[in-house]
Design an enzyme around this catalytic site. Structure first.
Site, PDB file in Angstrom:
ATOM      1  N   ASP A   1       0.911  -1.236  -0.061  1.00 12.14           N
ATOM      2  CA  ASP A   1      -0.119  -0.107   0.076  1.00 12.14           C
ATOM      3  C   ASP A   1       0.912   1.093   0.030  1.00 12.14           C
ATOM      4  O   ASP A   1       1.899   1.206   0.536  1.00 12.14           O
ATOM      5  CB  ASP A   1      -0.834  -0.142   1.217  1.00 12.14           C
ATOM      6  CG  ASP A   1      -2.117   1.064   1.230  1.00 12.14           C
ATOM      7  OD1 ASP A   1      -3.254   0.493   1.036  1.00 12.14           O
ATOM      8  OD2 ASP A   1      -1.880   2.246   1.024  1.00 12.14           O
TER       9      ASP A   1
ATOM     10  N   ASN B   1     -12.958  -2.773   3.347  1.00 12.33           N
ATOM     11  CA  ASN B   1     -14.110  -1.909   3.340  1.00 12.33           C
ATOM     12  C   ASN B   1     -15.114  -1.979   1.992  1.00 12.33           C
ATOM     13  O   ASN B   1     -14.408  -2.096   0.951  1.00 12.33           O
ATOM     14  CB  ASN B   1     -13.578  -0.448   3.319  1.00 12.33           C
ATOM     15  CG  ASN B   1     -12.465  -0.289   4.465  1.00 12.33           C
ATOM     16  OD1 ASN B   1     -12.867  -0.766   5.432  1.00 12.33           O
ATOM     17  ND2 ASN B   1     -11.319   0.397   4.147  1.00 12.33           N
TER      18      ASN B   1
ATOM     19  N   GLN C   1     -14.524   2.877   1.973  1.00  9.61           N
ATOM     20  CA  GLN C   1     -13.650   2.482   0.647  1.00  9.61           C
ATOM     21  C   GLN C   1     -13.520   3.589  -0.212  1.00  9.61           C
ATOM     22  O   GLN C   1     -14.506   4.334  -0.534  1.00  9.61           O
ATOM     23  CB  GLN C   1     -14.846   1.382  -0.047  1.00  9.61           C
ATOM     24  CG  GLN C   1     -14.000   0.823  -1.472  1.00  9.61           C
ATOM     25  CD  GLN C   1     -15.129  -0.201  -1.885  1.00  9.61           C
ATOM     26  OE1 GLN C   1     -16.119  -0.489  -1.587  1.00  9.61           O
ATOM     27  NE2 GLN C   1     -14.505  -0.882  -2.850  1.00  9.61           N
TER      28      GLN C   1
ATOM     29  N   HIS D   1     -10.373  -5.195  -2.903  1.00  6.08           N
ATOM     30  CA  HIS D   1      -9.184  -5.113  -2.122  1.00  6.08           C
ATOM     31  C   HIS D   1      -9.127  -5.676  -0.772  1.00  6.08           C
ATOM     32  O   HIS D   1      -9.988  -5.172  -0.071  1.00  6.08           O
ATOM     33  CB  HIS D   1      -8.205  -4.260  -2.265  1.00  6.08           C
ATOM     34  CG  HIS D   1      -8.748  -2.863  -1.937  1.00  6.08           C
ATOM     35  ND1 HIS D   1      -9.784  -2.116  -2.644  1.00  6.08           N
ATOM     36  CD2 HIS D   1      -8.657  -2.138  -0.804  1.00  6.08           C
ATOM     37  CE1 HIS D   1     -10.203  -1.058  -2.067  1.00  6.08           C
ATOM     38  NE2 HIS D   1      -9.460  -1.043  -0.719  1.00  6.08           N
TER      39      HIS D   1
ATOM     40  N   HIS E   1      -6.942  -5.393   2.701  1.00  6.18           N
ATOM     41  CA  HIS E   1      -5.878  -4.887   3.293  1.00  6.18           C
ATOM     42  C   HIS E   1      -5.181  -5.733   4.371  1.00  6.18           C
ATOM     43  O   HIS E   1      -5.893  -6.498   5.139  1.00  6.18           O
ATOM     44  CB  HIS E   1      -6.402  -3.775   4.246  1.00  6.18           C
ATOM     45  CG  HIS E   1      -6.811  -2.616   3.572  1.00  6.18           C
ATOM     46  ND1 HIS E   1      -6.014  -1.475   3.449  1.00  6.18           N
ATOM     47  CD2 HIS E   1      -7.980  -2.216   2.970  1.00  6.18           C
ATOM     48  CE1 HIS E   1      -6.908  -0.706   2.508  1.00  6.18           C
ATOM     49  NE2 HIS E   1      -8.043  -1.161   2.333  1.00  6.18           N
TER      50      HIS E   1
HETATM   51  P1  5GP Z   1      -9.710   1.627   0.692  1.00  2.52           P
HETATM   52  O1  5GP Z   1      -9.663   2.791   1.563  1.00  2.52           O
HETATM   53  O2  5GP Z   1     -10.441   1.625  -0.642  1.00  2.52           O
HETATM   54  O3  5GP Z   1     -10.230   0.378   1.472  1.00  2.52           O
HETATM   55  O4  5GP Z   1      -8.356   1.451   0.491  1.00  2.52           O
HETATM   56  C1  5GP Z   1      -7.678   1.799  -0.476  1.00  2.52           C
HETATM   57  C2  5GP Z   1      -5.988   1.865  -0.463  1.00  2.52           C
HETATM   58  O5  5GP Z   1      -5.347   1.924  -1.297  1.00  2.52           O
HETATM   59  C3  5GP Z   1      -5.637   2.889   0.552  1.00  2.52           C
HETATM   60  O6  5GP Z   1      -5.026   2.403   1.660  1.00  2.52           O
HETATM   61  C4  5GP Z   1      -4.561   3.642  -0.257  1.00  2.52           C
HETATM   62  O7  5GP Z   1      -3.396   3.924   0.514  1.00  2.52           O
HETATM   63  C5  5GP Z   1      -4.258   2.595  -1.462  1.00  2.52           C
HETATM   64  N1  5GP Z   1      -4.015   3.080  -2.525  1.00  2.52           N
HETATM   65  C6  5GP Z   1      -4.683   3.885  -3.337  1.00  2.52           C
HETATM   66  N2  5GP Z   1      -4.036   4.198  -4.677  1.00  2.52           N
HETATM   67  C7  5GP Z   1      -2.842   3.540  -4.572  1.00  2.52           C
HETATM   68  C8  5GP Z   1      -1.685   3.013  -5.733  1.00  2.52           C
HETATM   69  O8  5GP Z   1      -2.069   3.973  -6.775  1.00  2.52           O
HETATM   70  N3  5GP Z   1      -1.050   2.209  -5.415  1.00  2.52           N
HETATM   71  C9  5GP Z   1      -1.108   1.722  -4.209  1.00  2.52           C
HETATM   72  N4  5GP Z   1      -0.052   0.573  -4.155  1.00  2.52           N
HETATM   73  N5  5GP Z   1      -1.763   1.816  -3.175  1.00  2.52           N
HETATM   74  C10 5GP Z   1      -2.830   2.724  -3.335  1.00  2.52           C
END
Ligand code: 5GP
Ligand code: ZN
Length: 136
Positions: free
Chosen positions: A32, A88, A95, A101, A103
């Site tokens: 991440d 999420n 989310q 995805h 985590h």
């Molecule tokens: P969510 O909030 O949707 O559960 O998690 C999205 C996650 O994706 C966040 O922890 C954020 O840091 C990560 N993230 C967003 N864009 C990118 C990206 O371009 N590359 C990587 N490696 N992580 C990303």
């Protein structure tokens, strides 16, 4: 199954580079970019599913199996003291990327992170009403 506007489709399928810790035909696991703790990773299916409820059952089962394998490896190699799995679904649930995805968050004693919620205090009657709504 791809969504051309989805950044995680591009990452999962190798069109955008990422720090990949694991890859097979079905999944890519990446670090991440905004980690909650050292080693925070995401398991991405290569196919596009917006959230858990779009995920086929077999993929859901495989993702949990992979989380266990990678989690054990990360715990050992990074010497993590604990581990959170976070997933999420929906904007109100946090989310931000609408490609499923999971985590994988290694935890370390005194890492200063807080992954949790403010506990409520429902009465037994309220709990029973909610139980009925779900179970019946
Ligand atoms: P969510 O909030 O949707 O559960 O998690 C999205 C996650 O994706 C966040 O922890 C954020 O840091 C990560 N993230 C967003 N864009 C990118 C990206 O371009 N590359 C990587 N490696 N992580 C990303
Ligand atoms: Zn996608």
């Amino acid at each position: 199954m791809r969504d051309d506007n989805c950044i995680f489709c591009k990452i999962a399928n190798g069109e955008i580079p990422s720090k990949t810790i694991y890859e097979d035909e079905e999944f890519r696991a990446i670090l991440d970019l905004g980690p909650a703790a050292k080693g925070h990773a995401l398991i991405l299916p290569k196919d596009h599913y917006a959230n858990l409820f779009e995920l086929p059952d077999e993929t859901a089962a495989s993702v949990m199996k992979l989380a266990k394998t990678l989690g054990a490896r990360m715990k050992e190699k990074l010497k993590a003291d604990g581990f959170n799995l976070v997933q999420n679904n929906g904007e109100c649930a946090g989310q931000t990327v609408f490609h499923f995805h999971l985590h994988l968050i290694p935890r370390y004693t005194d890492d200063g992170q807080k992954i949790g919620w403010k506990p409520g205090a429902p009465s037994q009657d309220e709990l029973e009403e909610i139980r009925r709504q779900i179970a019946d």
